[in-house]
Design an enzyme around this catalytic site. Structure first.
Site, PDB file in Angstrom:
ATOM      1  N   SER A 105      23.015  79.204  75.478  1.00 10.23           N
ATOM      2  CA  SER A 105      23.987  78.102  75.457  1.00 10.23           C
ATOM      3  C   SER A 105      25.339  78.656  75.010  1.00 10.23           C
ATOM      4  CB  SER A 105      23.518  77.055  74.446  1.00 10.23           C
ATOM      5  OG  SER A 105      24.520  76.101  74.198  1.00 10.23           O
ATOM      6  N   TYR A 107      20.472  73.958  66.063  1.00  8.53           N
ATOM      7  CA  TYR A 107      20.395  74.205  67.517  1.00  8.53           C
ATOM      8  C   TYR A 107      21.118  75.511  67.857  1.00  8.53           C
ATOM      9  CZ  TYR A 107      21.111  73.688  72.550  1.00  8.53           C
ATOM     10  OH  TYR A 107      21.142  73.913  73.906  1.00  8.53           O
TER      11      TYR A 107
HETATM   12  N1  NAP Z   1      22.456  70.348  79.061  1.00 10.90           N
HETATM   13  C1  NAP Z   1      23.310  71.112  78.409  1.00 10.90           C
HETATM   14  O1  NAP Z   1      24.457  70.715  78.126  1.00 10.90           O
HETATM   15  C2  NAP Z   1      22.908  72.502  77.998  1.00 10.90           C
HETATM   16  C3  NAP Z   1      23.913  73.348  77.492  1.00 10.90           C
HETATM   17  C4  NAP Z   1      23.552  74.619  77.066  1.00 10.90           C
HETATM   18  C5  NAP Z   1      22.249  75.041  77.148  1.00 10.90           C
HETATM   19  N2  NAP Z   1      21.281  74.200  77.640  1.00 10.90           N
HETATM   20  C6  NAP Z   1      19.896  74.692  77.666  1.00 10.90           C
HETATM   21  O2  NAP Z   1      19.393  74.547  78.972  1.00 10.90           O
HETATM   22  C7  NAP Z   1      17.958  74.483  78.906  1.00 10.90           C
HETATM   23  C8  NAP Z   1      17.476  73.345  79.807  1.00 10.90           C
HETATM   24  O3  NAP Z   1      17.918  72.121  79.257  1.00 10.90           O
HETATM   25  P1  NAP Z   1      18.441  70.897  80.140  1.00 10.90           P
HETATM   26  O4  NAP Z   1      19.845  70.651  79.763  1.00 10.90           O
HETATM   27  O5  NAP Z   1      18.070  71.072  81.538  1.00 10.90           O
HETATM   28  O6  NAP Z   1      17.619  69.699  79.456  1.00 10.90           O
HETATM   29  P2  NAP Z   1      16.371  68.818  79.956  1.00 10.90           P
HETATM   30  O7  NAP Z   1      16.699  68.103  81.208  1.00 10.90           O
HETATM   31  O8  NAP Z   1      15.979  68.011  78.766  1.00 10.90           O
HETATM   32  O9  NAP Z   1      15.269  69.910  80.262  1.00 10.90           O
HETATM   33  C9  NAP Z   1      14.526  70.519  79.245  1.00 10.90           C
HETATM   34  C10 NAP Z   1      13.236  71.017  79.828  1.00 10.90           C
HETATM   35  O10 NAP Z   1      12.476  71.664  78.790  1.00 10.90           O
HETATM   36  C11 NAP Z   1      11.151  71.213  78.869  1.00 10.90           C
HETATM   37  N3  NAP Z   1      10.483  71.320  77.580  1.00 10.90           N
HETATM   38  C12 NAP Z   1      10.835  70.785  76.390  1.00 10.90           C
HETATM   39  N4  NAP Z   1       9.923  71.086  75.447  1.00 10.90           N
HETATM   40  C13 NAP Z   1       8.975  71.846  76.067  1.00 10.90           C
HETATM   41  C14 NAP Z   1       7.795  72.463  75.642  1.00 10.90           C
HETATM   42  N5  NAP Z   1       7.358  72.367  74.372  1.00 10.90           N
HETATM   43  N6  NAP Z   1       7.057  73.165  76.528  1.00 10.90           N
HETATM   44  C15 NAP Z   1       7.476  73.263  77.824  1.00 10.90           C
HETATM   45  N7  NAP Z   1       8.585  72.698  78.291  1.00 10.90           N
HETATM   46  C16 NAP Z   1       9.332  71.993  77.411  1.00 10.90           C
HETATM   47  C17 NAP Z   1      11.244  69.784  79.366  1.00 10.90           C
HETATM   48  O11 NAP Z   1      10.047  69.433  80.048  1.00 10.90           O
HETATM   49  P3  NAP Z   1       8.857  68.508  79.483  1.00 10.90           P
HETATM   50  O12 NAP Z   1       9.481  67.491  78.575  1.00 10.90           O
HETATM   51  O13 NAP Z   1       8.256  67.948  80.723  1.00 10.90           O
HETATM   52  O14 NAP Z   1       7.962  69.491  78.776  1.00 10.90           O
HETATM   53  C18 NAP Z   1      12.373  69.895  80.381  1.00 10.90           C
HETATM   54  O15 NAP Z   1      11.879  70.283  81.630  1.00 10.90           O
HETATM   55  C19 NAP Z   1      17.612  74.320  77.426  1.00 10.90           C
HETATM   56  O16 NAP Z   1      17.179  75.554  76.905  1.00 10.90           O
HETATM   57  C20 NAP Z   1      18.934  73.908  76.804  1.00 10.90           C
HETATM   58  O17 NAP Z   1      19.017  74.246  75.443  1.00 10.90           O
HETATM   59  C21 NAP Z   1      21.597  72.953  78.075  1.00 10.90           C
END
Ligand code: NAP
Length: 244
Positions: free
Chosen positions: A142, A155
């Site tokens: 991130s 975080y």
């Molecule tokens: N959105 C942003 O602004 C942003 C910015 C920087 C970095 N990121 C990073 O990008 C990555 C993806 O996040 P996103 O933004 O796409 O959010 P998201 O839509 O909430 O996706 C998160 C994913 O992680 C999975 N997950 C959560 N806990 C889990 C577990 N214990 N085991 C397996 N899967 C798990 C969820 O699936 P299930 O609930 O079905 O398990 C979901 O598919 C994360 O690492 C996040 O920190 C996001």
């Protein structure tokens, strides 16, 4: 031309957001995909849709906090397709709060998913990739791996850890490529688990300037498309108009 034909690519957290967008883009490029997350009903819908378009996609229930679950996920890919070319460690959670709120269980959850989950993934694929003498680990960190903001102390700490783990692994690896992806603000389901009202309000404000998840998927695709001797170490992708 399909640039990822014959590549076996595993994606954690593929049921929504960046993981789902990445799965869709890589399927278009001919990759063979193994998708993992806890919500298998969502994975089923995504896999059905991509298979209907001719993509090779399977999925398996995955909880990255459980070492056995991650090992079983990787073993399933290895047994089904005979190799593992890429692991995208994307699963993550972000229940933001000020430290004074003492949401210790939420701190633990972030450490378990965001750090331990990545380590479990690395441990499961390293022996396979080392035996193949090739492989690519893509860890989704991130902008929180480069800066800290109020409500984001824990975080961001988990994402600094992902950055450090990735770079250490990169330095130790002669045959493996390691890429850290650092997204800025992206409109996804991330943060729906925030229980602190101040943090929830701040995130809503942040998301007024945000990317869609496919912008991050394109960054991941760029790293994957480079020749084997080119390791894109890190990509930071922010909305143009955003300072953060
Ligand atoms: N959105 C942003 O602004 C942003 C910015 C920087 C970095 N990121 C990073 O990008 C990555 C993806 O996040 P996103 O933004 O796409 O959010 P998201 O839509 O909430 O996706 C998160 C994913 O992680 C999975 N997950 C959560 N806990 C889990 C577990 N214990 N085991 C397996 N899967 C798990 C969820 O699936 P299930 O609930 O079905 O398990 C979901 O598919 C994360 O690492 C996040 O920190 C996001």
């Amino acid at each position: 031309m399909k640039t990822l034909e014959n590549k076996i690519i595993l994606v954690t957290g593929a049921s929504s957001g960046i993981g789902e967008a990445t799965a869709r883009l890589l399927a278009d490029q001919g990759a063979t995909l193994v998708l993992g997350a806890r919500r298998t009903e969502k994975l089923q819908l995504i896999a059905d849709e991509l298979q209907a378009k001719g993509a090779k996609v399977v999925f398996k229930a995955l909880d990255v906090t459980q070492k056995e679950s991650v090992n079983a996920f990787v073993a399933y890919a290895q047994q089904t397709f005979g190799r593992v070319d890429v692991l995208i460690n994307n699963a993550g959670v972000m229940p933001l709060s000020p430290m004074s709120a003492l949401k210790v269980d939420e701190w633990d959850k972030m450490i378990d998913v965001n750090i331990r989950g990545v380590l479990h993934g690395i441990a499961a694929v390293l022996p396979i990739m080392e035996a193949q003498a090739s492989g690519h680990l893509i860890n989704v960190a991130s902008i929180g791996a480069h800066m800290v903001m109020p409500t984001g102390a824990v975080y961001c700490a988990t994402k600094y850890a992902v950055w450090a783990i990735s770079d250490g692994l990169r330095q130790e690896s002669k045959n493996l490529r390691v890429t850290t992806i650092c997204p800025g603000v992206v409109e996804t389901e991330l943060g729906t688990d925030i229980t602190d009202p101040t943090a929830a309000g701040a995130l809503k404000e942040f998301r007024k300037i945000s990317l869609t998840a496919d912008a991050i998927a394109r960054g991941i695709l760029y790293a994957l498309q480079q020749p084997e001797d080119v390791d894109v170490n890190e990509i930071i992708i922010r909305p143009t108009a955003s300072a953060f």
